[in-house]
Design a protein around this motif. Structure first.
Motif, PDB file in Angstrom:
ATOM      1  N   ILE A 219     -56.094 -46.471  -7.591  1.00  0.00           N
ATOM      2  CA  ILE A 219     -56.215 -45.937  -8.855  1.00  0.00           C
ATOM      3  C   ILE A 219     -54.821 -45.172  -9.111  1.00  0.00           C
ATOM      4  O   ILE A 219     -54.288 -44.710  -8.171  1.00  0.00           O
ATOM      5  N   PHE A 220     -53.965 -45.645 -10.137  1.00  0.00           N
ATOM      6  CA  PHE A 220     -52.777 -44.996 -10.426  1.00  0.00           C
ATOM      7  C   PHE A 220     -53.030 -44.593 -11.940  1.00  0.00           C
ATOM      8  O   PHE A 220     -53.254 -45.307 -12.844  1.00  0.00           O
ATOM      9  N   VAL A 228     -54.865 -42.667 -22.487  1.00  0.00           N
ATOM     10  CA  VAL A 228     -55.990 -42.394 -21.690  1.00  0.00           C
ATOM     11  C   VAL A 228     -56.106 -41.449 -20.642  1.00  0.00           C
ATOM     12  O   VAL A 228     -55.131 -41.236 -19.999  1.00  0.00           O
ATOM     13  N   PRO A 229     -56.835 -40.372 -21.193  1.00  0.00           N
ATOM     14  CA  PRO A 229     -56.694 -39.066 -20.378  1.00  0.00           C
ATOM     15  C   PRO A 229     -56.622 -39.228 -19.025  1.00  0.00           C
ATOM     16  O   PRO A 229     -57.627 -40.013 -18.539  1.00  0.00           O
ATOM     17  N   VAL A 230     -55.911 -38.410 -18.219  1.00  0.00           N
ATOM     18  CA  VAL A 230     -56.126 -38.447 -16.943  1.00  0.00           C
ATOM     19  C   VAL A 230     -57.551 -37.922 -16.313  1.00  0.00           C
ATOM     20  O   VAL A 230     -58.147 -38.548 -15.321  1.00  0.00           O
ATOM     21  N   SER A 231     -58.319 -37.266 -17.219  1.00  0.00           N
ATOM     22  CA  SER A 231     -59.579 -36.986 -16.781  1.00  0.00           C
ATOM     23  C   SER A 231     -60.329 -38.043 -16.410  1.00  0.00           C
ATOM     24  O   SER A 231     -61.540 -38.255 -15.789  1.00  0.00           O
ATOM     25  N   GLN A 232     -60.015 -39.519 -17.190  1.00  0.00           N
ATOM     26  CA  GLN A 232     -60.880 -40.582 -16.943  1.00  0.00           C
ATOM     27  C   GLN A 232     -60.695 -41.246 -15.308  1.00  0.00           C
ATOM     28  O   GLN A 232     -61.618 -41.457 -14.758  1.00  0.00           O
ATOM     29  N   GLN A 237     -62.332 -41.360  -9.740  1.00  0.00           N
ATOM     30  CA  GLN A 237     -62.458 -41.267  -8.267  1.00  0.00           C
ATOM     31  C   GLN A 237     -63.584 -40.345  -7.695  1.00  0.00           C
ATOM     32  O   GLN A 237     -64.166 -40.822  -6.650  1.00  0.00           O
ATOM     33  N   ARG A 238     -63.877 -39.412  -8.522  1.00  0.00           N
ATOM     34  CA  ARG A 238     -65.100 -38.594  -8.088  1.00  0.00           C
ATOM     35  C   ARG A 238     -66.432 -39.592  -7.966  1.00  0.00           C
ATOM     36  O   ARG A 238     -67.126 -39.432  -6.964  1.00  0.00           O
ATOM     37  N   TRP A 239     -66.806 -40.154  -8.934  1.00  0.00           N
ATOM     38  CA  TRP A 239     -67.811 -41.177  -9.038  1.00  0.00           C
ATOM     39  C   TRP A 239     -67.584 -42.233  -7.742  1.00  0.00           C
ATOM     40  O   TRP A 239     -68.700 -42.422  -7.137  1.00  0.00           O
ATOM     41  N   LEU A 240     -66.462 -42.721  -7.432  1.00  0.00           N
ATOM     42  CA  LEU A 240     -66.612 -43.635  -6.331  1.00  0.00           C
ATOM     43  C   LEU A 240     -66.826 -42.804  -4.838  1.00  0.00           C
ATOM     44  O   LEU A 240     -67.347 -43.468  -4.048  1.00  0.00           O
ATOM     45  N   GLN A 241     -66.219 -41.656  -4.892  1.00  0.00           N
ATOM     46  CA  GLN A 241     -66.346 -40.831  -3.771  1.00  0.00           C
ATOM     47  C   GLN A 241     -67.684 -40.569  -3.580  1.00  0.00           C
ATOM     48  O   GLN A 241     -68.447 -40.607  -2.348  1.00  0.00           O
ATOM     49  N   ALA A 243     -70.580 -42.471  -4.496  1.00  0.00           N
ATOM     50  CA  ALA A 243     -70.983 -43.445  -4.109  1.00  0.00           C
ATOM     51  C   ALA A 243     -70.562 -44.124  -2.896  1.00  0.00           C
ATOM     52  O   ALA A 243     -71.211 -45.113  -2.246  1.00  0.00           O
ATOM     53  N   GLY A 244     -69.530 -43.576  -2.278  1.00  0.00           N
ATOM     54  CA  GLY A 244     -69.053 -44.143  -1.005  1.00  0.00           C
ATOM     55  C   GLY A 244     -68.384 -45.099  -0.887  1.00  0.00           C
ATOM     56  O   GLY A 244     -68.355 -45.971  -0.067  1.00  0.00           O
ATOM     57  N   VAL A 245     -67.739 -45.722  -2.001  1.00  0.00           N
ATOM     58  CA  VAL A 245     -66.907 -46.844  -2.236  1.00  0.00           C
ATOM     59  C   VAL A 245     -65.328 -46.237  -1.694  1.00  0.00           C
ATOM     60  O   VAL A 245     -64.799 -45.296  -2.296  1.00  0.00           O
ATOM     61  N   PRO A 246     -64.747 -47.122  -0.777  1.00  0.00           N
ATOM     62  CA  PRO A 246     -63.482 -46.713  -0.328  1.00  0.00           C
ATOM     63  C   PRO A 246     -62.529 -46.619  -1.619  1.00  0.00           C
ATOM     64  O   PRO A 246     -62.427 -47.658  -2.659  1.00  0.00           O
ATOM     65  N   ASN A 247     -61.601 -45.662  -1.674  1.00  0.00           N
ATOM     66  CA  ASN A 247     -60.783 -45.755  -2.860  1.00  0.00           C
ATOM     67  C   ASN A 247     -59.687 -44.729  -2.422  1.00  0.00           C
ATOM     68  O   ASN A 247     -59.363 -44.106  -1.602  1.00  0.00           O
ATOM     69  N   GLU A 248     -58.650 -45.033  -3.263  1.00  0.00           N
ATOM     70  CA  GLU A 248     -57.325 -44.176  -3.102  1.00  0.00           C
ATOM     71  C   GLU A 248     -56.735 -43.857  -4.431  1.00  0.00           C
ATOM     72  O   GLU A 248     -56.649 -44.847  -5.236  1.00  0.00           O
TER      73      GLU A 248
END
Length: 281
Positions: A219-220, A228-232, A237-241, A243-248
């Protein structure tokens, strides 16, 4: 940084670079015809490529109502130079057809590329979706929810649209927020109000489809993005975390929408995309 953009103080990337002679360009390939409209894609690769290569599919932005597949030509050439096959596709814009048309088209494009992989020296099991803004939204939506029956109409059956990696540049993630449902761009994309059809707004939100088996996601997002608000991206990132989905997540302080048009941001993003693709694709 907005002021710097306006005054021309930043070095910007070349938006319409010439395709080098050592890069094959396959242009204007019709991948889907619907309601008399031919939807096309372009593919780029190094000449002489022998082994099936990982492939990056770029989805253009433009608030779902404008933009064109050629907008990503700088990335398409750069990543073809790096040994990837690159592709970019057109989809029905909101002035032509409302949601879920664009999502259905992108899904059909992914399936077409998989079905024709051998013709273009593509490894169909190593695909990445990359998009910015509305293209980021569509990349996330199909990357997470490609199996949704609503998105699997009017195109090749028997081929899935699963991808291994998603790269999201400032894409909307939840179209049910108060801000989202009140914007003209979202209402135009949906063709109806949230009050009239909240379920369609839910199905148009990538957040609806997040699950533990989703592709690793990069994600950038700029912190002063006024579209697009930065809150999106913070929420994504919070939802991916959870769910245990690898993310950066690269949260770039003081940068606006389309920040990767700036040379220094583009180089920064490509560095981390390269690293992410090497790890997950």
């Amino acid at each position: 940084m907005n002021i710097a953009y306006g005054l021309g103080m930043l070095d910007l990337i070349e938006s319409e670079p010439t395709v080098p002679e050592h890069i094959d360009a396959f242009r204007d390939i019709t991948y889907k015809t619907i309601d008399g409209l031919e939807l096309q894609l372009d593919i780029f690769r190094k000449k002489g490529l022998k082994e099936p290569a990982p492939t990056l599919i770029f989805v253009h932005g433009g608030a779902w109502k404008k933009g064109k597949r050629q907008d990503y030509l700088p990335y398409l050439i750069d990543y073809a130079e790096k040994g990837y096959v690159t592709a970019t596709l057109s989809y029905r814009l909101s002035g032509v057809a409302k949601f879920p048309a664009a999502a259905q088209d992108v899904n059909c494009g992914i399936k077409w590329i998989k079905q024709h992989a051998a013709e273009y020296v593509i490894d169909p099991d190593r695909l990445a979706l990359i998009g910015g803004s509305a293209g980021g939204h569509l990349s996330l939506l199909l990357g997470y929810g490609g199996e949704e029956p609503l998105f699997n109409q009017d195109c090749i059956q028997g081929v899935d649209s699963a991808v291994k990696v998603i790269v999201d540049f400032y894409g909307p993630v939840d179209l049910t927020t108060t801000y989202a449902i009140s914007t003209e761009q979202v209402q135009s994309f949906m063709g109806t109000s949230y009050e009239q059809d909240s379920e369609m707004y839910r199905l148009a939100s990538p957040s609806t489809f997040i699950s533990p088996d989703d592709p690793p996601t990069l994600i950038f997002q700029g912190t002063i993005d006024s579209l697009v608000p930065v809150s999106q991206s913070d929420s994504l990132q919070r939802w991916l975390q959870q769910a245990g989905v690898p993310n950066e997540y690269h949260r770039l302080k003081g940068w606006p929408h389309t920040m990767d048009m700036a040379q220094e941001v583009n180089e920064y993003c490509q560095y981390y995309i390269d690293r992410f693709l090497q790890q997950y694709l």
